[in-house]
Design an enzyme around this catalytic site. Structure first.
Site, mmCIF file in Angstrom:
data_model
loop_
_atom_site.group_PDB
_atom_site.id
_atom_site.type_symbol
_atom_site.label_atom_id
_atom_site.label_comp_id
_atom_site.label_asym_id
_atom_site.label_seq_id
_atom_site.Cartn_x
_atom_site.Cartn_y
_atom_site.Cartn_z
ATOM 1 N N ASP A 77 -35.246 37.222 -35.234
ATOM 2 C CA ASP A 77 -36.263 36.172 -35.139
ATOM 3 C C ASP A 77 -36.954 36.239 -33.777
ATOM 4 O O ASP A 77 -36.305 36.414 -32.753
ATOM 5 C CB ASP A 77 -35.611 34.801 -35.327
ATOM 6 C CG ASP A 77 -36.592 33.748 -35.806
ATOM 7 O OD1 ASP A 77 -37.762 33.799 -35.382
ATOM 8 O OD2 ASP A 77 -36.173 32.879 -36.589
ATOM 9 N N LYS A 87 7.436 33.730 -30.531
ATOM 10 C CA LYS A 87 7.662 32.686 -29.533
ATOM 11 C C LYS A 87 7.015 33.142 -28.230
ATOM 12 O O LYS A 87 7.314 34.229 -27.735
ATOM 13 C CB LYS A 87 9.178 32.468 -29.343
ATOM 14 C CG LYS A 87 9.525 31.213 -28.546
ATOM 15 C CD LYS A 87 9.217 29.957 -29.366
ATOM 16 C CE LYS A 87 9.780 28.698 -28.724
ATOM 17 N NZ LYS A 87 11.246 28.636 -28.778
ATOM 18 N N HIS A 88 6.122 32.332 -27.697
ATOM 19 C CA HIS A 88 5.408 32.663 -26.462
ATOM 20 C C HIS A 88 4.751 34.042 -26.545
ATOM 21 O O HIS A 88 4.867 34.859 -25.633
ATOM 22 C CB HIS A 88 6.346 32.569 -25.261
ATOM 23 C CG HIS A 88 6.869 31.187 -25.018
ATOM 24 N ND1 HIS A 88 6.047 30.100 -24.823
ATOM 25 C CD2 HIS A 88 8.143 30.711 -24.974
ATOM 26 C CE1 HIS A 88 6.792 29.015 -24.642
ATOM 27 N NE2 HIS A 88 8.055 29.368 -24.745
ATOM 28 N N ASN A 133 6.988 45.701 -20.399
ATOM 29 C CA ASN A 133 7.573 46.859 -21.059
ATOM 30 C C ASN A 133 8.296 46.415 -22.337
ATOM 31 O O ASN A 133 9.081 45.483 -22.308
ATOM 32 C CB ASN A 133 8.566 47.548 -20.120
ATOM 33 C CG ASN A 133 7.890 48.311 -19.007
ATOM 34 O OD1 ASN A 133 6.960 49.057 -19.258
ATOM 35 N ND2 ASN A 133 8.368 48.136 -17.778
ATOM 36 N N HIS A 140 -0.432 43.987 -22.163
ATOM 37 C CA HIS A 140 -0.200 43.170 -20.970
ATOM 38 C C HIS A 140 -0.708 41.746 -21.145
ATOM 39 O O HIS A 140 -1.500 41.480 -22.021
ATOM 40 C CB HIS A 140 -0.877 43.810 -19.764
ATOM 41 C CG HIS A 140 -0.214 45.096 -19.342
ATOM 42 N ND1 HIS A 140 -0.841 46.318 -19.457
ATOM 43 C CD2 HIS A 140 1.018 45.348 -18.855
ATOM 44 C CE1 HIS A 140 -0.021 47.259 -19.027
ATOM 45 N NE2 HIS A 140 1.114 46.700 -18.664
#
Length: 529
Positions: free
Chosen positions: A128, A280-281, A423, A529
């Site tokens: 548009d 969990k977490h 890790n 990570h």
């Protein structure tokens, strides 16, 4: 800024015509003159409303397949003129420009066109131009002009008009203007990101991120942090597109953990049997397959019953009554599954705090997408980790090759390791995790923690030895030294899967041979990570 701004003239030009006729009728009843274009004008006329074509106002017909219709001083002058500026008023009088007090525009469905997989030229035609130009003009002049870009704001507009005798207040117009600029920004972001991908620009000089508010959250990771949840318009099955059937609103942490759980369980196709992941977490504390869904849940639960308390459960098949009954024996925050039968819903109805979400499908782990992570002063962008392997990708590097059962378990463990914070170490036996070590600074520590959890569960379950005896172990990255490998062997692991690529691969392989282990390399790393 002026105070109240009366509405006498409105321009309505929308692609999504939801609520258009009702809005047009309500404005007409309040004495507002209606201007419109193309299909919008036809819809209003078909409903019996008086409407004037923009082409009549500009003196130019729509042309070039509708590419040019509102890009004209008669339109933009009516939107941009300052009503308290004598020079602006004189220009309006000289050129016969009438003010436009309300603009209602939603844009060509570019995002929807891309989502449908349209070709390049079709996507280009759905960009548009006139709409964003008018929206930005009206939003800039919000001292006098109202701009509405969301169907959800139609009722709010009428309510503000009724509250102020056909006018609107400055606070309301400011809110509309902010939403308008956010909409054009999101639209341009969608166009630029699509084009970058379409022409193969992997790292464009500028990248925009946009989202639509789905939920204002009670707080973020902690109660002192404010937070909101935005969706990106994707139709990917998951927490953003799921239907919530019961329970209080999802929290920031619930959303994050539920996403992690569902993305993990989606690695396991229903054709391979029922699967369950407990999170969990943001880390899995149990993942398993089973002959039935309830068995898959029970086996996942038996990996780490302590951590599973208050966790998030994801299933790769619709939830049934037997599984719901078993899950309801402990406190669970969220259950997410492709569906849920009537028996399951009845059982969960007694658990008022448990949230049940259904997705009507699994997320394809191979789908290409981008992920974003904020850092101070900027953000990182990368491809989503959609790397997958099968048995043909593995390289056997030890004297002993894995058995068929070990190979099956190694592939299972590798899928889980992809979703464990680095890790990452994952022990698996017979299609179920029996120990998970996550997020440690040392890989050997992850090996030890996972083994210790297995020992604790053996005591809980009354087993003579931990289930890591006879298990396989997956590592998300290579073993830099033999110590982690030997720790896994001491825990009872008989086979190992990891990427390889260490300077000491030969040393690690020799240690595996000495311990009688089978080892395969994937050539692919799964840092998370």
């Amino acid at each position: 800024m002026t105070d109240l701004a009366p509405l006498r003239r409105a321009l309505l030009s929308v692609s999504d015509k939801t609520g258009l006729v009702d809005l047009g009728r309500a404005l007409s009843e309040r004495g507002v003159e209606l201007l419109s274009t193309g299909g919008s004008a036809k819809s209003l006329r078909d409903a019996g409303l008086d409407v004037r074509d923009v082409a009549e106002v500009t003196g130019f017909p729509e042309m070039m397949d509708g590419r040019v219709k509102t890009l004209h001083p008669m339109v933009h002058g009516g939107l941009l003129a300052l009503r308290d500026n004598d020079d602006h008023l004189a220009a309006m009088n000289e050129h016969g420009i009438a003010p436009i007090d309300l603009l209602v525009v939603n844009l060509y469905p570019f995002e929807e066109t891309v989502a449908k997989g349209a070709d390049y030229d079709t996507c280009i035609e759905n960009i548009d131009i006139g709409g964003p130009a008018m929206i930005r003009a009206a939003a800039k002049n919000h001292a006098f002009v109202n701009v509405v870009v969301d169907v959800e704001d139609y009722d709010a507009l009428l309510a503000d008009m009724d509250q102020h005798n056909g006018a609107t207040c400055p606070k309301f117009r400011k809110k509309l203007a902010q939403k308008a600029y956010a909409r054009t920004a999101a639209y341009d972001a969608a166009v630029s990101n699509w084009m970058a991908a379409a022409i193969g620009v992997q790292a464009p000089r500028r990248r925009a991120i946009a989202g639509k508010l789905a939920q204002t959250l009670r707080y973020g990771e902690n109660p002192h942090q404010q937070a909101s949840f935005y969706t990106d318009g994707s139709d990917r099955p998951g927490v953003a597109t799921a239907v919530q059937h019961q329970g209080k609103e999802l929290s920031y942490n619930n959303i994050n953990d539920t996403d992690a759980a569902f993305e993990l369980v989606s690695e396991f196709l229903p054709s391979g049997g029922p699967a369950c992941a407990i999170i969990k977490h943001a880390n899995p504390c149990g993942v398993a397959r089973g002959d039935t869904l309830v068995q898959a849940y029970s086996r996942a639960f038996d990996c780490d019953r302590t951590s599973a308390f208050g966790g998030i459960i994801a299933l790769n098949q619709p939830l049934d009554g037997a599984t719901a009954e078993e899950i309801s024996q402990i406190f669970t925050e969220v259950v997410i599954a492709p569906g849920a039968d009537e028996d399951a819903r009845k059982i969960f109805a007694a658990k008022k705090n448990l949230r049940l979400l259904t997705t009507d499908g699994l997320a394809d782990p191979r789908t290409a997408a981008l992920t974003y992570r904020q850092v101070s002063g900027g953000f990182l962008v990368q491809d989503k980790d959609n790397g997958t392997i099968d048995a043909s990708d593995l390289k056997v590097v030890t004297k002993r090759a894995p058995t068929d059962q070990e190979l099956s378990d190694m592939l299972f463990a590798w899928k889980v390791a992809k979703h464990v914070k680095s890790n990452a170490i994952v022990y698996v036996k017979d299609g179920a995790t029996v120990g998970v070590g996550a997020g440690q600074m040392s890989r050997v520590d992850s090996c030890r923690i996972a083994a210790r959890k297995a020992q604790d569960m053996a005591e809980t379950l009354g087993l003579p030895t931990p289930l890591t005896n006879g298990s396989v172990v997956a590592s998300d990255a290579f073993f830099p030294f033999a110590d982690g490998l030997l720790t896994a062997a001491e825990a009872g692991a008989t086979a190992v899967i990891h990427p390889g690529g260490s300077m000491r691969d030969d040393e690690v392989i020799a240690a595996a041979d000495k311990a009688g282990l089978a080892m395969v390399l994937t050539g692919m790393r799964h840092f998370r990570h």
